[in-house]
Enzyme design. Structure first.
Site, short mmCIF file in Angstrom:
data_model
loop_
_atom_site.label_atom_id
_atom_site.label_comp_id
_atom_site.label_asym_id
_atom_site.label_seq_id
_atom_site.Cartn_x
_atom_site.Cartn_y
_atom_site.Cartn_z
N HIS A 387 0.83 -1.20 0.00
CA HIS A 387 0.00 0.00 0.00
C HIS A 387 0.87 1.26 0.00
O HIS A 387 0.72 2.14 -0.85
CB HIS A 387 -0.90 -0.04 1.24
CG HIS A 387 -1.88 1.08 1.34
ND1 HIS A 387 -3.20 0.95 0.96
CD2 HIS A 387 -1.76 2.36 1.76
CE1 HIS A 387 -3.83 2.09 1.15
NE2 HIS A 387 -2.98 2.97 1.64
N GLU A 388 1.79 1.34 0.97
CA GLU A 388 2.59 2.57 1.12
C GLU A 388 3.56 2.75 -0.05
O GLU A 388 3.83 3.88 -0.46
CB GLU A 388 3.35 2.56 2.45
CG GLU A 388 2.46 2.54 3.69
CD GLU A 388 1.41 3.65 3.74
OE1 GLU A 388 1.58 4.69 3.08
OE2 GLU A 388 0.39 3.45 4.43
N HIS A 391 1.75 4.51 -2.84
CA HIS A 391 1.78 5.97 -2.67
C HIS A 391 3.15 6.54 -3.07
O HIS A 391 3.23 7.55 -3.77
CB HIS A 391 1.54 6.34 -1.20
CG HIS A 391 0.14 6.21 -0.73
ND1 HIS A 391 -0.93 6.78 -1.40
CD2 HIS A 391 -0.40 5.61 0.37
CE1 HIS A 391 -2.05 6.52 -0.74
NE2 HIS A 391 -1.75 5.80 0.33
N HIS A 394 3.68 6.65 -6.79
CA HIS A 394 2.87 7.72 -7.36
C HIS A 394 3.61 9.06 -7.21
O HIS A 394 3.76 9.82 -8.17
CB HIS A 394 1.52 7.76 -6.62
CG HIS A 394 0.46 8.56 -7.31
ND1 HIS A 394 -0.81 8.72 -6.80
CD2 HIS A 394 0.47 9.30 -8.46
CE1 HIS A 394 -1.52 9.47 -7.61
NE2 HIS A 394 -0.77 9.85 -8.62
#
Length: 600
Positions: A387-388, A391, A394
Site C-alpha cells: 500500500h505505502e 503511494h 505515485h
C-alpha cells in the site's frame, strides 16, 4: 512481552536516509534562514499583480518558498517521528510548523489579488504562453471566482474560521476524553474497561457473549449522550450550510465537491450503483452466517474472523519479494524504481521505542519519497508495504514528470495507487496458493475490504447526503431523526440475512469522519478506481499498463476526474463501480467453491 528496541539498536539498513533531504542539522538551519529571507521578498509583489510578467515572477518565488518550506517541514516531522520523546526534534517540528503558518499568512494575498482582476483579464493570463506552467492554477482561480467574496468579506470569514472548527473540536473532546465506557468481560472472564482501541478487539472475539456485551455497552453509552452528540453534529451541518450559502453554492454537497472539481454524478453514481449491487453484500452476509454456524447474524458478528488466523509468517525480505512479484504486471520501469526504493533508504522498517505508530508515505519534491512502517512478520504488514509503496511510486513518478506545482495530486487520486498495488498482490497470492485454508483466509480478507471500504463508506456517504438534505429543507437534526435515518440505511444495506440490532441506530454518534464532511466517499471511489485499473491491467496487459503509468506521472497537472478518464477509468460513469462489483462477485463465487472443498 519483550521491550521495544531503542532506535540505535536497529540496523541502519532498516532506517530511512533522511540525510538525502538534509546532510546535517546545520544544513537545515541554513535553509530555514534562507526561507525567512525569501519570504520577506513577497511583499514586493503586493498590490502589483496585474500583468503576466509580475504574476509569473510572483508564482516562481511562491513555488521556491513553498518547496523549501516543504523540505524543512517534512524533515523536522520525520525526525520527530523516529522518536516522539526526543525533545530536540519535538522542538524542531514545532519550529517548522510555526514557520509554515507564518509563510501561509505572508502568501495569503496572492489569490485574492489575482481574483480581483476581471474575467477577461484572467482569461488573457490563461492564454499567455509565458504562464504556461501555471495554466492549471489560473484556470482553478477562474473556476472558483464566482465563490470568492470581496476582500472585507473574506477577511470576516477568515476570522470565524476558528469558530467553524468548534463542532469537530467539541466532538473530539467528548468522544476521546469525556466519554467513559463501562467495564466488560473479556475472553478470559476478566472485567476490563472498554475503550475505543479495545472495542474492535472485543468484536473480533470468538466468544459471542463478549462481542454482544461490548456492542451493547458502547451504544448504550452513546445513547446516554445522544442529545449533546446530535446538537454537535447538527452544528457541524449548519456550519456547512452557512458556508455553502455565503459562497453561493447550490448545496453543501456541491460546495465540498467543488474543491476537487468533482461532478455531482460521481457521488450519486456511487450510491446508486452500490444500491443496485446490494444483493452481493446480502449474499456475503449469508456466507458469514453459514461460516460462523449461526442461526442469526447480528451487527456484532461482522468483525469476528471467518477462518482461524493462519500462520502466514513472512520476514521483511519475503514481504518485499512478495510485493515485487505481485506488481510484476506493471512492467520493468515500475519494478526498477520499486527496487531502488527498497535499496536506497526510502523505508524506515521496524518499530522502536518512541517511534510514531502506523504507516505512511511522505516526502518533499526534489528528493525521493519516504515510507514509515512498523513492520511485523505477517500478512497485514506485507499488504501495508504494498500500500505505502504504491503511494511512494505515485509521488516519485509524478515528481519526475511534473513541475513542483503540477506534481501535487489530490486526495481523490491518492488512494488509487496504493489500493491498486494491494489488488495486484492479492490476485497474485490467490493464483499461487494451493492450500484451500490459505485461499479461504485470503478471500475473506479481500471480501472484508470490499465490505468496509466500499459498502460501509458508501452507506456513510449516503447518510451524510440525507442528513444535509434534511437540514437544507429546514428539518431539525434531532437524535430521533438521525437514528431513524441511520437505522433504515443499515436495514437496506445489510439485508434480511442480518438481524439489524436496534442499538446500531446510535452508530452515527461515534464516526469522526462526519466532522470532515463528504470525505468518506473518496475511500469507496478510490478503491473502485483501483479495482477497475487492476482488472484492465490483468486482462489487457501492456496498453492498460501504459495508461496506468501515465496516470501516475500526471500528478495534479489536470483535474482529478480528467486524469483518471485519460487513463481509462471514467468515475463520472458507473462503470468502475460496476467493475469493482464484478470482482467482489468473483470473490464470493470462489469463497463458495472453497467452502465446498473444505467441507468435502
Amino acid at each position: 512481552m519483550s521491550a521495544l528496541p531503542k532506535r540505535s539498536e536497529i540496523a541502519t539498513e532498516h532506517h530511512w536516509k533522511l540525510e538525502d533531504l538534509f546532510e546535517s542539522q546545520a544544513a537545515w538551519d541554513q535553509e530555514y534562514q534562507e526561507v525567512k529571507q525569501l519570504t520577506s521578498k513577497m511583499k514586493d509583489y503586493q498590490g502589483k499583480l496585474k500583468d503576466a510578467a509580475t504574476i509569473l515572477a510572483c508564482f516562481e518565488l511562491e513555488d521556491e518558498i513553498s518547496l523549501h518550506m516543504e523540505r524543512l517541514y517534512v524533515f523536522a516531522n520525520m525526525k520527530h517521528h523516529e522518536d516522539m520523546a526526543d525533545a530536540k526534534y519535538q522542538a524542531l517540528s514545532d519550529k517548522a510548523k510555526k514557520l509554515s503558518v507564518e509563510i501561509g499568512e505572508q502568501l495569503s494575498f496572492v489569490t485574492p489579488e489575482i481574483l480581483s482582476l476581471s474575467e477577461a483579464e484572467l482569461k488573457a493570463l490563461i492564454a499567455d504562453q509565458s504562464l504556461h506552467n501555471y495554466k492549471h492554477t489560473l484556470e482553478e482561480m477562474l473556476r472558483e471566482k464566482p465563490h470568492v467574496l470581496s476582500k472585507s468579506e473574506e477577511a470576516l470569514l477568515a476570522q470565524v474560521g476558528n469558530i467553524s472548527q468548534a463542532p469537530g473540536t467539541i466532538f473530539g473532546m467528548l468522544n476521546n476524553a469525556d466519554l467513559k465506557f463501562p467495564k466488560v468481560k473479556n475472553d478470559k472472564g476478566e472485567e476490563i474497561e472498554l475503550t475505543h482501541g479495545r472495542y474492535i478487539q472485543f468484536l473480533e472475539s470468538r466468544n459471542r457473549e463478549v462481542r454482544e456485551n461490548a456492542f451493547k455497552a458502547v451504544y448504550e453509552t452513546y445513547g446516554k449522550n445522544k442529545n449533546t452528540l446530535a446538537a454537535t453534529l447538527n452544528a457541524n451541518v449548519s456550519k456547512n450550510i452557512f458556508y455553502s450559502r455565503v459562497r453561493k453554492y447550490p448545496s453543501a454537497l456541491d460546495m465540498s465537491l467543488s474543491g476537487d472539481n468533482i461532478p455531482k454524478e460521481v457521488y450519486t453514481n456511487l450510491i446508486d450503483t452500490i444500491h443496485k449491487h446490494l444483493p452481493l453484500l446480502h449474499r456475503y452476509m449469508e456466507l458469514r452466517k453459514k461460516l460462523l454456524s449461526l442461526d442469526e447474524l447480528h451487527m456484532y458478528d461482522l468483525f469476528v474472523p471467518l477462518v482461524d488466523e493462519l500462520d502466514m509468517e513472512m520476514s521483511y525480505e519475503e514481504a518485499k519479494q512478495m510485493v515485487k512479484d505481485g506488481v510484476k504486471p506493471l512492467g520493468e520501469e515500475y519494478l526498477n524504481v520499486l527496487q531502488a526504493g527498497y535499496d536506497e533508504g526510502w523505508i524506515d522498517v521496524y518499530e522502536n521505542e518512541g517511534k510514531r505508530s502506523g504507516a505512511y508515505s511522505w516526502g518533499a519534491y526534489g528528493t525521493h519519497p519516504y515510507v514509515l512502517l512498523n513492520h511485523k512478520d505477517n500478512l497485514n504488514s506485507m499488504f501495508t508495504l504494498a500500500h505505502e509503496m504504491g503511494h511512494a511510486m505515485h509521488s516519485y513518478l509524478s515528481d519526475e514528470e511534473q513541475s513542483y506545482r503540477n506534481a501535487q495530486y489530490t486526495i481523490f487520486l491518492a488512494e488509487v495507487a496504493s489500493t491498486l498495488n494491494e489488488a495486484l498482490v492479492m490476485d497474485y497470492l490467490l493464483k499461487k496458493t494451493t492450500d484451500p485454508k490459505e485461499k479461504m483466509y485470503l478471500l475473506t480478507y479481500y471480501a472484508d475490504q470490499f465490505r468496509t471500504t466500499v459498502f460501509r463508506q458508501t452507506m456513510f456517504a449516503e447518510f451524510e447526503k440525507l442528513m444535509h438534505e434534511q437540514a437544507e429543507q429546514g428539518e431539525s437534526l434531532t437524535p430521533q431523526l438521525l437514528s431513524e435515518l441511520y437505522y433504515e440505511l443499515n436495514l437496506t444495506y445489510h439485508g434480511k440475512e442480518m438481524k439489524v440490532d436496534q442499538e446500531i441506530e446510535m452508530e452515527w454518534a461515534r464516526i469522526p469522519h462526519f466532522y470532515t464532511s463528504f470525505y468518506v466517499y473518496k475511500y469507496a471511489t478510490g478503491f473502485s478506481a483501483a479495482t477497475s485499473f487492476a482488472k484492465q491491467i490483468l486482462e489487457e496487459g501492456e496498453p492498460a499498463v501504459e495508461r496506468y503509468l501515465g496516470f501516475l506521472k500526471s500528478g495534479g497537472s489536470d483535474y482529478s476526474i480528467n486524469i483518471l478518464k485519460e487513463a481509462g477509468v471514467d468515475m463520472s460513469s458507473p462503470k468502475p463501480i460496476e467493475e469493482a462489483m464484478s470482482v467482489f462477485e468473483e470473490i464470493l463465487n470462489e469463497m463458495e467453491t472453497t467452502i465446498a472443498e473444505l467441507q468435502g
